[in-house]
Scaffold this motif. Sequence first.
Motif, PDB file in Angstrom:
ATOM      1  N   GLN A   1       0.872  -0.882  -0.287  1.00  0.00           N
ATOM      2  CA  GLN A   1       0.192  -0.224   0.551  1.00  0.00           C
ATOM      3  C   GLN A   1       1.017   1.278   0.055  1.00  0.00           C
ATOM      4  OE1 GLN A   1      -2.164  -0.683   3.576  1.00  0.00           O
ATOM      5  NE2 GLN A   1      -4.000  -2.852   2.052  1.00  0.00           N
ATOM      6  N   THR A   2       1.842   1.165   0.564  1.00  0.00           N
ATOM      7  CA  THR A   2       3.129   2.701   0.725  1.00  0.00           C
ATOM      8  C   THR A   2       4.394   2.105  -0.165  1.00  0.00           C
ATOM      9  OG1 THR A   2       4.039   1.460   2.373  1.00  0.00           O
ATOM     10  CG2 THR A   2       2.783   2.624   3.149  1.00  0.00           C
TER      11      THR A   2
ATOM     12  N   GLU B   1       3.832  -0.140  -4.719  1.00  0.00           N
ATOM     13  CA  GLU B   1       3.105  -0.147  -5.905  1.00  0.00           C
ATOM     14  C   GLU B   1       2.099  -0.408  -5.483  1.00  0.00           C
ATOM     15  OE1 GLU B   1       3.735  -3.622  -7.773  1.00  0.00           O
ATOM     16  OE2 GLU B   1       4.213  -4.238  -5.562  1.00  0.00           O
TER      17      GLU B   1
ATOM     18  N   ARG C   1       0.390   2.693  -4.646  1.00  0.00           N
ATOM     19  CA  ARG C   1       0.255   3.730  -4.373  1.00  0.00           C
ATOM     20  C   ARG C   1       0.373   4.593  -5.873  1.00  0.00           C
ATOM     21  NH1 ARG C   1       2.423   7.504  -0.213  1.00  0.00           N
ATOM     22  NH2 ARG C   1       4.621   6.976  -0.127  1.00  0.00           N
ATOM     23  N   PRO C   2       0.697   5.621  -6.223  1.00  0.00           N
ATOM     24  CA  PRO C   2       1.288   6.139  -7.266  1.00  0.00           C
ATOM     25  C   PRO C   2       2.253   7.447  -6.652  1.00  0.00           C
ATOM     26  CG  PRO C   2      -0.708   8.070  -6.723  1.00  0.00           C
ATOM     27  CD  PRO C   2      -1.178   6.366  -6.068  1.00  0.00           C
ATOM     28  N   GLY C   3       3.147   7.703  -7.458  1.00  0.00           N
ATOM     29  CA  GLY C   3       4.302   8.434  -6.425  1.00  0.00           C
ATOM     30  C   GLY C   3       5.577   7.285  -5.714  1.00  0.00           C
TER      31      GLY C   3
ATOM     32  N   GLU D   1      10.502  -0.552 -10.721  1.00  0.00           N
ATOM     33  CA  GLU D   1      10.246   1.496 -10.581  1.00  0.00           C
ATOM     34  C   GLU D   1      11.828   1.640 -10.728  1.00  0.00           C
ATOM     35  OE1 GLU D   1       8.563   2.786  -8.297  1.00  0.00           O
ATOM     36  OE2 GLU D   1       6.724   1.658  -9.762  1.00  0.00           O
TER      37      GLU D   1
END
Length: 317
Positions: free
Chosen positions: A174-175, A177, A179-181, A222
């Motif tokens: 959740q923190t 991949e 979520r965006p950013g 990433e």
Amino acid sequence: MAPNANAVSLSRTESFESVCREIHDSLGEEKRLVQVLVGLSQAECRKVRETYMELYGEDLVQKFDPGLQFLLCLMLDPFERDAVFARESLHGNNSVNYKALVEIFTCRKSSHVLLILQAYHAKYRSQLDLDIASIEPPHPYQKQMLMALSASHKAHHADVSQHIAKCDARRLFQTGEGRPGAIDEAVVLEIFSKRSIGQLKLTFFSYKHIYGHSYTSFLKNEDSGEFEDAVRVVVKCICSPPRYYAEALYGCLKGTTNDKAALVRVMVSRTEVDMDEIRCNFKKKYGVELKNVICETTPEGNHRDFLVALATKTSTC
């Protein structure tokens, strides 16, 4: 030289005293000394050192010529050896060896890590975690990761929990991949500092089970920065030490420079732990035997004989 040719192997009837006398008579014959000592287990090497002191009143390692200092690693208790490796990794060659320190914190048993910390303090009159806090490695994120891992040893005796592993896996997703950013660095560092190595390994297994791919795959896909690179080293060490070490050895042997210090550190520390698995991973990934690459890339001599002997000491592949 054929692997372990004429190597000494202690039997129940053969005394340490006789081996010490053979070593004493062989001083100056570097090749014979290598053959004798690599034929012994590391516990036997330490006993030989003790017995030599009793017989001759001298520390055997002080008798070695400078070119044989790599044999010193065989004479130390594993936790004392790792304390030396840690110190050299922090202060050697004017650069911090991040990977070597990660190996020490992640690829050793929990009880061993605590002994390393004690041995480090006894030998250098300093706390390893405080020394880590004072360093300036090539990338700032490496320092943060090492500080997190040095704190994690306090959780080494905690029970491994499947529930915590699943929760941590979901937090990482959740923190990261999920979520965006950019990845949330604080969450990763918090988890790494509060969980034992066994717990972290279960977390990464749960991550792959839940999301269908490994956490390192996400980091690799990433636009990897310094933080992702630092994390990926740690995760690879935790999830599969034999695979990690196989890649590390190949890098040392076939990289731009032959890193003798790293070769000795890996070969000595793993030869009686998981060298068979490392050798299998090496052949599977690169299609060649580890000993053959050592012979191909390392100049002929005692150092190469030493490495080949460690690489071929046992075989199950």
